[in-house]
Scaffold this active site. Sequence first.
Site, PDB file in Angstrom:
ATOM      1  N   HIS A   1       0.544  -1.681   0.439  1.00  0.00           N
ATOM      2  CA  HIS A   1      -0.176  -0.347  -0.331  1.00  0.00           C
ATOM      3  C   HIS A   1       0.489   1.592  -0.363  1.00  0.00           C
ATOM      4  O   HIS A   1       1.188   1.998  -0.989  1.00  0.00           O
ATOM      5  CB  HIS A   1      -0.726  -0.160   1.544  1.00  0.00           C
ATOM      6  CG  HIS A   1      -2.201  -0.743   1.702  1.00  0.00           C
ATOM      7  ND1 HIS A   1      -1.825  -1.968   2.713  1.00  0.00           N
ATOM      8  CD2 HIS A   1      -2.809  -1.730   0.868  1.00  0.00           C
ATOM      9  CE1 HIS A   1      -3.273  -2.637   2.181  1.00  0.00           C
ATOM     10  NE2 HIS A   1      -3.646  -2.078   1.351  1.00  0.00           N
TER      11      HIS A   1
ATOM     12  N   LYS B   1     -15.570  -7.068   5.199  1.00  0.00           N
ATOM     13  CA  LYS B   1     -14.196  -7.735   5.634  1.00  0.00           C
ATOM     14  C   LYS B   1     -14.002  -8.463   6.611  1.00  0.00           C
ATOM     15  O   LYS B   1     -12.526  -8.363   7.072  1.00  0.00           O
ATOM     16  CB  LYS B   1     -12.617  -7.057   5.577  1.00  0.00           C
ATOM     17  CG  LYS B   1     -12.426  -7.298   3.499  1.00  0.00           C
ATOM     18  CD  LYS B   1     -11.110  -6.283   3.139  1.00  0.00           C
ATOM     19  CE  LYS B   1     -11.041  -6.824   1.446  1.00  0.00           C
ATOM     20  NZ  LYS B   1      -9.741  -6.367   1.060  1.00  0.00           N
TER      21      LYS B   1
ATOM     22  N   ARG C   1      -2.218  -6.288  -8.192  1.00  0.00           N
ATOM     23  CA  ARG C   1      -1.370  -7.246  -8.156  1.00  0.00           C
ATOM     24  C   ARG C   1      -1.404  -8.154  -9.237  1.00  0.00           C
ATOM     25  O   ARG C   1      -0.117  -7.876 -10.212  1.00  0.00           O
ATOM     26  CB  ARG C   1      -1.545  -8.233  -6.706  1.00  0.00           C
ATOM     27  CG  ARG C   1      -1.287  -6.933  -5.553  1.00  0.00           C
ATOM     28  CD  ARG C   1      -1.376  -7.518  -4.503  1.00  0.00           C
ATOM     29  NE  ARG C   1      -2.643  -6.795  -4.006  1.00  0.00           N
ATOM     30  CZ  ARG C   1      -3.627  -7.477  -2.959  1.00  0.00           C
ATOM     31  NH1 ARG C   1      -3.102  -7.844  -2.001  1.00  0.00           N
ATOM     32  NH2 ARG C   1      -5.181  -7.204  -3.076  1.00  0.00           N
TER      33      ARG C   1
ATOM     34  N   SER D   1      -2.644  -7.275   3.196  1.00  0.00           N
ATOM     35  CA  SER D   1      -3.318  -7.647   4.460  1.00  0.00           C
ATOM     36  C   SER D   1      -3.579  -8.288   5.165  1.00  0.00           C
ATOM     37  O   SER D   1      -3.162  -9.044   6.459  1.00  0.00           O
ATOM     38  CB  SER D   1      -3.924  -6.731   4.462  1.00  0.00           C
ATOM     39  OG  SER D   1      -4.238  -5.150   3.839  1.00  0.00           O
TER      40      SER D   1
HETATM   41  P1  ADP Z   1      -9.995  -3.416  -0.497  1.00  0.00           P
HETATM   42  O1  ADP Z   1     -10.999  -3.736  -0.016  1.00  0.00           O
HETATM   43  O2  ADP Z   1     -10.601  -2.383  -1.440  1.00  0.00           O
HETATM   44  O3  ADP Z   1      -9.373  -3.898  -1.711  1.00  0.00           O
HETATM   45  P2  ADP Z   1      -6.905  -3.275   0.600  1.00  0.00           P
HETATM   46  O4  ADP Z   1      -6.862  -2.296   1.719  1.00  0.00           O
HETATM   47  O5  ADP Z   1      -6.585  -4.598   0.537  1.00  0.00           O
HETATM   48  O6  ADP Z   1      -8.644  -2.724   0.281  1.00  0.00           O
HETATM   49  O7  ADP Z   1      -6.434  -3.301  -0.509  1.00  0.00           O
HETATM   50  C1  ADP Z   1      -6.924  -1.471  -1.255  1.00  0.00           C
HETATM   51  C2  ADP Z   1      -5.622  -1.345  -2.769  1.00  0.00           C
HETATM   52  O8  ADP Z   1      -4.712  -1.093  -2.789  1.00  0.00           O
HETATM   53  C3  ADP Z   1      -6.708  -2.550  -3.685  1.00  0.00           C
HETATM   54  O9  ADP Z   1      -6.840  -1.800  -5.023  1.00  0.00           O
HETATM   55  C4  ADP Z   1      -5.869  -3.670  -3.087  1.00  0.00           C
HETATM   56  O10 ADP Z   1      -5.355  -4.499  -5.135  1.00  0.00           O
HETATM   57  C5  ADP Z   1      -3.940  -2.572  -3.227  1.00  0.00           C
HETATM   58  N1  ADP Z   1      -3.071  -3.448  -3.031  1.00  0.00           N
HETATM   59  C6  ADP Z   1      -3.103  -3.900  -1.588  1.00  0.00           C
HETATM   60  N2  ADP Z   1      -2.269  -4.729  -1.755  1.00  0.00           N
HETATM   61  C7  ADP Z   1      -1.713  -4.703  -2.593  1.00  0.00           C
HETATM   62  C8  ADP Z   1      -0.020  -4.354  -3.061  1.00  0.00           C
HETATM   63  N3  ADP Z   1       0.945  -5.578  -2.417  1.00  0.00           N
HETATM   64  N4  ADP Z   1       1.084  -3.574  -4.055  1.00  0.00           N
HETATM   65  C9  ADP Z   1      -0.207  -2.988  -4.527  1.00  0.00           C
HETATM   66  N5  ADP Z   1      -0.890  -2.920  -4.606  1.00  0.00           N
HETATM   67  C10 ADP Z   1      -1.892  -3.010  -3.618  1.00  0.00           C
END
Ligand code: ADP
Length: 172
Positions: free
Chosen positions: A20, A44, A98, A136
């Site tokens: 992130h 979630k 990803r 996460s």
């Molecule tokens: P959500 O519940 O909206 O999916 P996340 O916190 O899981 O929230 O992810 C927010 C954004 O960050 C999403 O677009 C996700 O694909 C991106 N994301 C999560 N992990 C990574 C990572 N390791 N590298 C790049 N983008 C990521």
Amino acid sequence: MSLPRIGVYPGTFDPVTNGHLDIIGRATDIVDKLIVAVSINTDKNPMFSATERVKMLHQEIELLDLPVNSSIEVMLFESLLVDFVKSVGAYIIIRGLRAVSDFEYEFQMASMNARLDPKIETVFLMASDQYQFISSRFVKEIARLGGDIGYFVTPGVKKSLDSHLLGKIKAR
Ligand code: ADP
């Protein structure tokens, strides 16, 4: 003078990972102001409260090595994403991609948001090679099982995870 280009990076951030933070850093290069929007309504079942997630983001963004003129704000949101985006004067949604596995969900979300408001554009940033595999969800899973999460999250986030899990053990 043209208006500042504002982008919204929405997510659950439960907790914020190095993946992130990489997206946040790179997004600041393409928008004048970035709003990291932490979702309150999420199916979630987050480990951290929305306020804790915001606090961790604040702490970690502070530590990023960003150009002095970068402007980042962390906000909570619970409305429809497109409504939130409009309410802050933005029209760009930033998302990270990803693997192929992210694509279908992200494509659907971007298409539905575009239908709700055609002026809003979703911009996808490809995850950097070294953070591709970080999620996460798995970070929490590994931490619960006592594995080393040092590569996936910052020391501050690791500390928060450790104390959260310790609290749970004590409460048993
Ligand atoms: P959500 O519940 O909206 O999916 P996340 O916190 O899981 O929230 O992810 C927010 C954004 O960050 C999403 O677009 C996700 O694909 C991106 N994301 C999560 N992990 C990574 C990572 N390791 N590298 C790049 N983008 C990521």
